[in-house]
Design a protein around this motif. Structure first.
Motif, mmCIF file in Angstrom:
data_model
loop_
_atom_site.group_PDB
_atom_site.id
_atom_site.type_symbol
_atom_site.label_atom_id
_atom_site.label_comp_id
_atom_site.label_asym_id
_atom_site.label_seq_id
_atom_site.Cartn_x
_atom_site.Cartn_y
_atom_site.Cartn_z
ATOM 1 N N ARG A 257 16.757 16.025 -2.808
ATOM 2 C CA ARG A 257 17.666 15.308 -1.894
ATOM 3 C C ARG A 257 16.881 14.626 -0.769
ATOM 4 N N THR A 258 15.715 14.135 -1.109
ATOM 5 C CA THR A 258 14.847 13.533 -0.094
ATOM 6 C C THR A 258 14.378 12.184 -0.597
ATOM 7 N N ARG A 259 15.074 11.154 -0.181
ATOM 8 C CA ARG A 259 14.810 9.810 -0.689
ATOM 9 C C ARG A 259 13.785 9.114 0.194
ATOM 10 N N VAL A 260 12.742 8.595 -0.394
ATOM 11 C CA VAL A 260 11.707 7.889 0.363
ATOM 12 C C VAL A 260 12.189 6.468 0.640
ATOM 13 N N THR A 261 12.047 6.042 1.900
ATOM 14 C CA THR A 261 12.534 4.699 2.252
ATOM 15 C C THR A 261 11.400 3.698 2.457
ATOM 16 N N SER A 262 10.199 4.187 2.773
ATOM 17 C CA SER A 262 9.066 3.249 2.833
ATOM 18 C C SER A 262 7.750 3.992 2.680
ATOM 19 N N VAL A 263 6.752 3.240 2.222
ATOM 20 C CA VAL A 263 5.390 3.774 2.057
ATOM 21 C C VAL A 263 4.457 2.717 2.649
ATOM 22 N N LEU A 264 3.811 3.043 3.766
ATOM 23 C CA LEU A 264 2.987 2.039 4.455
ATOM 24 C C LEU A 264 1.674 2.646 4.918
ATOM 25 N N LYS A 265 0.629 1.828 4.977
ATOM 26 C CA LYS A 265 -0.656 2.273 5.513
ATOM 27 C C LYS A 265 -0.517 2.396 7.035
ATOM 28 N N ASN A 266 -1.000 3.505 7.592
ATOM 29 C CA ASN A 266 -0.926 3.618 9.054
ATOM 30 C C ASN A 266 -2.262 3.247 9.696
ATOM 31 N N GLY A 267 -2.343 3.276 11.017
ATOM 32 C CA GLY A 267 -3.530 2.854 11.754
ATOM 33 C C GLY A 267 -4.769 3.677 11.415
ATOM 34 N N ASN A 268 -4.587 4.907 10.924
ATOM 35 C CA ASN A 268 -5.739 5.774 10.611
ATOM 36 C C ASN A 268 -6.237 5.591 9.189
ATOM 37 N N GLY A 269 -5.719 4.598 8.495
ATOM 38 C CA GLY A 269 -6.139 4.382 7.108
ATOM 39 C C GLY A 269 -5.464 5.348 6.144
ATOM 40 N N GLN A 270 -4.528 6.148 6.631
ATOM 41 C CA GLN A 270 -3.778 7.039 5.731
ATOM 42 C C GLN A 270 -2.432 6.396 5.391
ATOM 43 N N TRP A 271 -1.688 7.082 4.544
ATOM 44 C CA TRP A 271 -0.372 6.565 4.163
ATOM 45 C C TRP A 271 0.721 7.288 4.929
ATOM 46 N N SER A 272 1.697 6.512 5.395
ATOM 47 C CA SER A 272 2.881 7.090 6.032
ATOM 48 C C SER A 272 4.047 6.959 5.064
ATOM 49 N N VAL A 273 4.594 8.082 4.697
ATOM 50 C CA VAL A 273 5.709 8.090 3.745
ATOM 51 C C VAL A 273 6.962 8.466 4.529
#
Ligand SMILES: Cc1cc2nc3c(=O)[nH]c(=O)nc-3n(C[C@H](O)[C@H](O)[C@H](O)COP(=O)(O)OP(=O)(O)OC[C@H]3O[C@@H](n4cnc5c(N)ncnc54)[C@H](O)[C@@H]3O)c2cc1C
Length: 477
Positions: A257-273
């Protein structure tokens, strides 16, 4: 309340910062591709969070309750040559619950004969390829002697095709069959009988590359390759309950029951989900969602031509469920010619039905009937079942319902091979999985599992982790 892995009963994320430090991978989508990717990453020592939008794992292959019954959304089978799905079953300790028949044996009933109902069988012998099918083909009553001989010649020509040749994907299987002497009857009574069920397309609508892959691998590689396996329990028992148990013991944090709404690169070079109310940080992300959802979630620049994902069409499968007050079918399944009924499976034991018999009709390429009202389907199919299964005459129908999967598979149309992306994207640390990605297989459980292993392998390489524990599946024949 939280479970051992930090999951709450309501499926909402708990304290994200509580996840221990180390390389972290997020897998989006809890179908077979996502579950596989999560298990493979965790087995290699990566910390994994698996996020699924629905209340259960299993994606397109799931079960639900209807009163006392447990119903599968659609009958699923696999073949002995599906080595990746076998690995998956082993990994979740479910192999014994979905055994493979000892030897390929498919009853084929023809209702179009003037003399009445006629039974044929597609069986194999314990002989080397292609002799293993020779005796069965020679005795197959639904084709003339000349047609049977021409089927043998076409099978040998198919065996000679090079699956690595991309030009095969541009041609349609139907034209190739015609060019190789196959009559409309041979296509209906043999090639489509197998092809429609495995590809979810009739020969004329199917890529020669995918069709050749199915027939070469299933019928012309190893004598036992096409032996059929199916779950003797509800699909949810395997793909949800046992999968969840394996994920828990591998240390994967699973959130439904956890729908992902975006996947973006953050300022630290990691991914923000992003999920509602929370942001997870990850070193690697596997998007194991259908192609449309992947298109929505992919950040700009991740694929050269992201629009191609939207060109991968989908195809529906309809399942018609009929409960009789008595036993009407003596074999575990059969298939039919000269009737709209395609494949019929006995679901009695798996569903938990105590009295009578529960049949599921699996209707592939269901474009014309996917929106047909239940009452119309009932009027159409009950008389057909009376023609097909004489014991239904006089039997009481206790229940009749349908399950409709409008986007059951990707459409295996000519040219689809060019549209299917591999596991790697142009965005480092972001990977794709799903039966629709470039596995070489049609939209099957096998393709989903292969894609999950492929995406996990690509992620492990980028994370500098060993791939020693990844299963290694043979390429198609
Ligand atoms: C009726 C039917 C019959 C079939 N018969 C057979 C068969 O006999 N043999 C066979 O091998 N295959 C069969 N298939 C095909 C097989 O079920 C699929 O190919 C396979 O299950 C696909 O798995 P997947 O993981 O690639 O995708 P999916 O199962 O589609 O999983 C994707 C998951 O991602 C989730 N998701 C989507 N968006 C998000 C988001 N934003 N955030 C979080 N989660 C998200 C979805 O809820 C879903 O659970 C059949 C399919 C159907 C429907």
């Amino acid at each position: 309340m939280t479970h051992g892995n930090g999951t709450r009963d309501d499926g909402r994320l708990t304290d994200v910062s509580a996840v221990p430090s180390g390389r972290h991978a997020v897998v989006v989508g809890g179908g077979l591709a996502g579950v596989t990717a999560a298990l493979a990453l965790a087995d290699a020592g990566v910390r994994v969070t698996l996020l699924e939008g629905r209340p259960r794992l299993g994606g397109l292959a799931f079960s639900f309750r209807r009163g006392e019954l447990t119903v599968d959304n659609g009958q699923h089978v696999y073949l002995r040559c599906c080595t990746a799905y076998h690995w998956f079953l082993d990994r979740i300790e479910g192999t014994a619950l979905a055994p493979v028949q000892e030897r390929l044996d498919v009853p084929v009933v023809d209702l179009a004969r003037p003399e009445g109902r006629r039974l044929g069988r597609l069986r194999r012998d314990a002989l080397p390829v292609p002799l293993h099918l020779g005796r069965s083909l020679a005795a197959y009553p639904h084709l003339s002697l000349a047609e049977r001989a021409r089927v043998g010649r076409a099978a040998l020509a198919l065996k000679g095709l090079d699956l690595a040749d991309p030009a095969l994907d541009d041609q349609d299987f139907g034209s190739w069959l015609t060019a190789h002497g196959q009559s409309a009857r041979a296509v209906e009574a043999l090639w489509d009988l197998v092809g429609v069920a495995t590809l979810n397309a009739a020969a004329g609508d199917a890529s020669l590359g995918l069709a050749a892959m199915v027939f070469k691998t299933g019928l012309l590689s190893d004598p036992g390759a096409a032996d059929i396996g199916w779950a003797r329990v509800p699909l949810g028992e395997l793909h949800d309950r046992l999968a969840r148990k394996a994920l828990d013991s591998a240390g994967v944090r699973t959130e439904v029951r956890t729908r992902v709404t975006s996947v973006l690169k953050n300022g630290n070079g990691q991914w923000s989900v992003q999920v509602p109310g929370e942001t997870l940080t990850a070193d690697a992300v596997v998007l194991a969602v259908p192609q449309r959802e992947a298109h929505e979630l992919l950040p700009p620049g991740a694929l050269d031509a992201p629009g191609r994902l939207l060109e991968i069409d989908t195809a529906p499968i309809l399942n018609i469920h009929v409960l009789y007050d008595r036993k009407v079918l003596a074999t575990p399944f059969l298939t039919a010619l000269g009737t709209p009924v395609q494949w019929v499976f006995d679901r009695t034991e798996a569903s938990g039905l105590k009295d009578g018999q529960y049949l599921a009709l699996s209707q592939s390429t269901a474009q014309d009937e996917i929106d047909t009202p239940v009452a119309t389907l009932r009027e159409r199919y009950l008389p057909e079942l009376e023609r097909l299964l004489p014991r239904t005459r006089g039997a009481e129908v206790k229940d009749f319902f349908v399950t409709r999967e409008r986007t059951a598979t990707f459409a295996p149309a000519p040219g689809v091979g060019r549209l299917r992306p591999g596991a790697r994207t142009k965005a480092p640390g972001l990977y794709l999985a799903g039966a629709w990605t470039a596995t070489g297989w049609p939209a099957t459980m096998e393709s989903a599992v292969r894609s999950g292993v492929g995406a996990a392998g690509a992620a492990l390489a980028a994370l500098g982790r060993s791939r020693d524990r990844l299963p290694d599946f043979e390429e198609a024949a």
